[in-house]
Motif scaffolding. Structure first.
Motif, short mmCIF file in Angstrom:
data_model
loop_
_atom_site.label_atom_id
_atom_site.label_comp_id
_atom_site.label_asym_id
_atom_site.label_seq_id
_atom_site.Cartn_x
_atom_site.Cartn_y
_atom_site.Cartn_z
N LEU A 169 0.81 -1.22 0.00
CA LEU A 169 0.00 0.00 0.00
C LEU A 169 0.84 1.27 0.00
CD1 LEU A 169 -2.85 -1.06 2.48
CD2 LEU A 169 -2.75 -1.28 -0.01
N VAL A 170 2.18 1.13 0.10
CA VAL A 170 3.07 2.29 -0.01
C VAL A 170 4.06 2.07 -1.16
CG1 VAL A 170 2.87 3.00 2.40
CG2 VAL A 170 4.65 1.35 1.74
N ASP A 171 3.63 1.24 -2.13
CA ASP A 171 4.43 0.96 -3.32
C ASP A 171 5.81 0.40 -2.97
OD1 ASP A 171 2.38 1.85 -5.01
OD2 ASP A 171 3.05 3.94 -4.79
N TYR A 172 5.89 -0.35 -1.90
CA TYR A 172 7.13 -1.02 -1.48
C TYR A 172 8.27 -0.01 -1.33
CZ TYR A 172 4.41 -5.12 -2.77
OH TYR A 172 3.43 -6.06 -2.86
N SER A 173 7.95 1.13 -0.74
CA SER A 173 8.91 2.23 -0.63
C SER A 173 10.00 1.91 0.39
CB SER A 173 8.18 3.51 -0.22
OG SER A 173 9.09 4.50 0.17
N GLN A 174 11.25 1.95 -0.06
CA GLN A 174 12.37 1.75 0.84
C GLN A 174 12.47 2.90 1.84
OE1 GLN A 174 16.14 1.41 -1.15
NE2 GLN A 174 17.34 1.39 0.75
N ALA A 175 12.19 4.10 1.40
CA ALA A 175 12.27 5.27 2.29
C ALA A 175 11.26 5.16 3.43
CB ALA A 175 12.03 6.54 1.49
N ALA A 176 10.04 4.72 3.11
CA ALA A 176 9.02 4.56 4.15
C ALA A 176 9.45 3.50 5.15
CB ALA A 176 7.68 4.18 3.52
N PHE A 177 10.01 2.41 4.67
CA PHE A 177 10.48 1.35 5.55
C PHE A 177 11.61 1.85 6.45
CE2 PHE A 177 13.52 -2.14 6.27
CZ PHE A 177 12.72 -3.03 6.97
N ASP A 178 12.58 2.52 5.88
CA ASP A 178 13.73 2.99 6.65
C ASP A 178 13.32 3.98 7.73
OD1 ASP A 178 15.43 1.43 5.19
OD2 ASP A 178 16.13 3.05 3.87
N LYS A 179 12.36 4.85 7.44
CA LYS A 179 11.92 5.83 8.43
C LYS A 179 11.25 5.13 9.62
CE LYS A 179 9.30 10.08 9.14
NZ LYS A 179 8.86 9.62 10.48
N ILE A 180 10.40 4.15 9.33
CA ILE A 180 9.71 3.44 10.41
C ILE A 180 10.72 2.70 11.28
CG2 ILE A 180 8.17 1.48 10.88
CD1 ILE A 180 6.50 2.41 8.49
N GLU A 189 17.69 -3.84 22.80
CA GLU A 189 18.94 -3.51 22.12
C GLU A 189 18.98 -4.04 20.69
OE1 GLU A 189 21.03 -1.44 23.33
OE2 GLU A 189 19.99 -1.31 25.25
N ASN A 190 18.33 -5.18 20.47
CA ASN A 190 18.38 -5.80 19.15
C ASN A 190 17.00 -6.23 18.70
OD1 ASN A 190 21.39 -5.95 18.74
ND2 ASN A 190 21.24 -7.15 20.62
N PHE A 191 16.72 -6.02 17.43
CA PHE A 191 15.50 -6.53 16.84
C PHE A 191 15.76 -6.73 15.35
CE2 PHE A 191 15.19 -1.93 16.61
CZ PHE A 191 14.77 -1.69 15.31
N VAL A 192 14.93 -7.54 14.73
CA VAL A 192 15.06 -7.84 13.30
C VAL A 192 13.92 -7.15 12.57
CG1 VAL A 192 14.94 -9.65 11.56
CG2 VAL A 192 16.24 -10.01 13.67
N ALA A 193 14.22 -6.32 11.59
CA ALA A 193 13.20 -5.59 10.83
C ALA A 193 13.10 -6.16 9.42
CB ALA A 193 13.54 -4.10 10.77
N MET A 194 11.87 -6.29 8.93
CA MET A 194 11.67 -6.79 7.57
C MET A 194 10.40 -6.19 6.96
SD MET A 194 10.64 -10.77 8.40
CE MET A 194 12.23 -11.07 9.12
N PRO A 195 10.42 -5.88 5.66
CA PRO A 195 9.24 -5.36 4.98
C PRO A 195 8.39 -6.53 4.47
CG PRO A 195 11.12 -5.28 3.51
CD PRO A 195 11.61 -5.89 4.80
N ILE A 196 7.11 -6.53 4.77
CA ILE A 196 6.27 -7.65 4.36
C ILE A 196 4.91 -7.15 3.89
CG2 ILE A 196 7.35 -9.19 6.07
CD1 ILE A 196 4.69 -8.99 7.66
N SER A 197 4.19 -8.05 3.25
CA SER A 197 2.76 -7.86 2.99
C SER A 197 2.08 -9.19 3.30
CB SER A 197 2.50 -7.45 1.53
OG SER A 197 1.10 -7.48 1.26
N GLY A 198 1.36 -9.22 4.40
CA GLY A 198 0.65 -10.44 4.76
C GLY A 198 -0.40 -10.80 3.73
N PHE A 199 -1.01 -9.79 3.14
CA PHE A 199 -2.08 -10.03 2.17
C PHE A 199 -1.53 -10.58 0.85
CE2 PHE A 199 -5.37 -8.44 -0.89
CZ PHE A 199 -6.42 -9.22 -0.41
#
Length: 646
Positions: free
Chosen positions: A178-189, A203-213
């Protein structure tokens, strides 16, 4: 193609099929188990993600899939797309509103690991359900809607997950389609979340961009996010991570041995064992152990299970332990390694997560359940509450729904515990309302207060029975309760005069009189009323220890506090006398002019006007003053009292 070129089909014999099945079951049995939760704000896509995991792991039967497709069309999903959330949102209210209310547990399996996932509610009203789901989880998937970013509920759930002890965090930025797979949007979040996470100790977490739908980066890396494959990113799918993340399954086994006793197993006169789930460590026959809180010691004679005796048992196993000595041990006790036992105390500092719509009443008694132990506990006004947005410590007089505060609490008897950071079973507790039996809070013990270790009960040579025998009577508490102006003090005074003439040794505690001295520092707020009755109850208990018949005349408007005083007394010693007078009749009497002041607004928190009175449900004695004169009521009470206790 010639017939000679065609290969004959190969059919497996029943024996080979059986071998394949046995091999599959053997492999499946030895897979590790990962418990995880999905959490975050409402409508961030938690149920859809779990539905997708179930679908992609082929954990849906054909009839379920057909029903899912039909339901998806009915609720408005277009084309061939499936609304995966419908697999999880089982409650009708959830399907109608599109939100998760209850905690939905689902099982699925891949080639490498088995999973139990809890879909926890995102709506703030149901934060208590999220705490329930997180209490047994090893990993938390924090979902964030890529369009909305980090929200308050995201922060609250992250804080609670960390507080409860979850150290494996996955930040799943969902709905990237829904955000056109924007890298900038992901990085900001991710940057925003990292700043918050560090402020609360993550201190540590794993971040990943996904679409459950759409399924992006769930089971296979998506071509829609080619930038995610760069070295600076995690670059793996969610399922890959869930299959390979290291969960320290041995952390509890490495701890000192502890087993809360759940049940005394006594099927016959020749067998006596103590059953429970081992909460930490390992144990073998011959090991020296200590039973707490009594401190009695023995050794392990046998470790019994349904499959036979064991040479060793470890954390996570349910067993029955037989001891070498006949020592007192019952449900709620803890069997622990003798040389390194847990602590025993009755006053603590704890973090409390309030889950009830009604706010915490400081000083009110609640049931506290910790492991298999159940005691009464009172919670003091919070030292502070935590603002989950800023992590500020704010002053507060109470806790309301979803508030997280640090409080001191006191139990009516010592309990066996360890700090929550050392042992979840012996450090995590819930609070239960004593009247409604509703769970109102969850908490984590930090440490015992020093004063709880400095004060010890002094054994006395003269017992309460000997004091009572000297007076030739059995102690009792006649607890008069009713509205102001109902006639409590008048009837209580007449009862004491009659008992005095019969050579009974008594003492009358009157509500107005104790506020001139013992309770002169208390007002008439709900918390002050509770503390007023608690103090009077303690005084009455001491007087029964002296062998006296104690008569009290207090409005005592709340059932919970009257039941608290009852619990302080020996069985049968507390006699509740309800002076049942209608409010209109009490107002007509109004000898002190209090009702008139309350009606005019000059007197606040007055029972029956702007403060509630909870009538007794099953009082031992009920007096209807519209049908009975005070003298007649006094005679009835004395006759019933002497008939019951003499």
């Amino acid at each position: 193609m010639a017939d000679t070129d065609m290969q004959e089909p190969v059919y497996k014999t029943d024996a080979l099929i059986a071998q394949d099945i046995d091999a599959y079951l053997e492999t499946h049995q030895h897979k590790t188990m990962l418990r995880f939760i999905t959490c975050g704000s409402v409508d961030d896509g938690k149920s859809t993600l779990i539905g997708r995991l179930l679908y992609d792991s082929k954990m849906i039967f054909e009839d379920q899939l057909a029903a899912l497709e039909a339901d998806s069309k009915r609720v408005g999903t277009q084309g061939q797309d499936i609304d995966f959330a419908l697999l999880v949102d089982g409650l009708a209210a959830e399907r109608e509103q599109g939100i998760t209310i209850d905690v939905a547990y689902r099982f699925f399996s891949t080639e490498k690991r088995k999973f139990i996932v809890a879909d926890t509610p995102g709506h703030e009203q149901y934060t208590r359900n999220m705490v329930t789901g997180a209490s047994t989880a090893d990993l938390a998937v924090i979902l964030i809607d890529a369009r909305k970013g980090v929200l308050t509920q995201t922060k609250r759930h992250s804080y609670l997950a960390h507080l409860i002890g979850i150290r494996n965090i996955v930040l799943a930025v969902n709905k990237m389609d829904l955000v056109d797979y924007s890298q900038a949007a992901f990085d900001k979040i991710v940057a925003d979340y990292r700043e918050f996470a560090h402020s609360i100790g993550i201190e540590n977490f794993v971040a990943m961009p996904i679409s459950g739908f759409r399924g992006d980066n769930i089971t296979a890396l998506s071509d829609n996010t080619p930038w995610y494959r760069a070295p600076e990113y995690f670059g793996r799918t969610l399922v890959d991570h869930l299959e390979t993340v290291e969960v320290d399954a041995t952390r509890d086994i490495a701890k000192p041995f502890r087993m809360p006793v759940q049940w005394v197993n006594r099927p016959n006169l020749d067998f006596r064992g103590f059953s429970g789930l081992i909460a930490g460590g390992r144990v073998k026959p011959g090991d020296p152990v200590r039973v707490l809180p009594s401190g009695r010691t023995s050794t392990i004679r046998r470790i019994v299970t349904m499959d036979g005796d064991l040479e060793e048992a470890v954390a996570g196993q349910s067993v029955t332990l037989c001891l070498a000595d006949e020592i007192d041990c019952s449900r709620g006790n803890v069997i622990a390694v003798s040389g390194n036992p847990p602590q025993v105390a009755d006053q603590f500092e704890a973090t409390v997560v309030w889950m009830a719509d009604d706010e915490l009443i400081p000083g009110r008694a609640y049931w506290l359940k910790l492991g298999t132990q159940m005691v009464q506990a009172t919670v003091q006004a919070p030292k502070y509450v935590v603002n989950v947005n800023t992590m500020e410590h704010l002053a507060a007089k109470t806790l309301d729904l979803n508030a997280i505060g640090v409080c001191e609490l006191t139990t009516d008897k010592p309990i066996v515990f360890e700090p929550y950071t050392d042992n979840r079973t012996l450090g995590g507790f819930i609070l239960i309302d004593r009247i409604s039996n509703a769970t109102v809070a969850a908490g984590m013990l930090h440490f015992s207060l020093r004063r709880s270790q400095n004060v010890h009960w002094q054994a006395l040579d003269i017992s309460r029975k000997e004091r009572a025998d000297l007076k030739n009577q059995k102690p009792a508490v006649l607890w008069f309760t009713g509205l102001s102006g109902s006639g409590k003090s008048t009837i209580a005074n007449l009862v004491e005069k009659r008992l005095y003439r019969m050579n009974r040794q008594t003492f009358l505690l009157d509500g107005d009189n104790v506020r001139h001295g013992l309770n002169k520092d208390l007002g008439f707020t709900e918390a002050d009323r509770i503390e007023n009755i608690r103090r009077v109850g303690e005084v009455a208990r001491l007087m029964t220890d002296a062998g006296l018949i104690v008569i009290t005349a207090f409005i005592s408007p709340f059932r919970a506090e009257r039941e608290l005083v009852r619990s302080m007394m020996e069985e049968g010693e507390f006699i509740e006398v309800f002076i049942d007078t209608p409010l209109s009749v009490a107002e007509e009497r109004d000898v002190k002019g209090l009702y008139a002041k309350a009606r005019s607004g000059d007197l606040k928190n007055f029972t029956g006007i702007d403060s509630p009175y909870e009538m007794p449900v099953n009082p031992e004695i009920r007096i209807d003053t519209t049908q009975m004169a005070p003298e007649e009521a006094a005679d009835l009470i004395v006759n019933m009292l002497l008939g019951d206790i003499m």
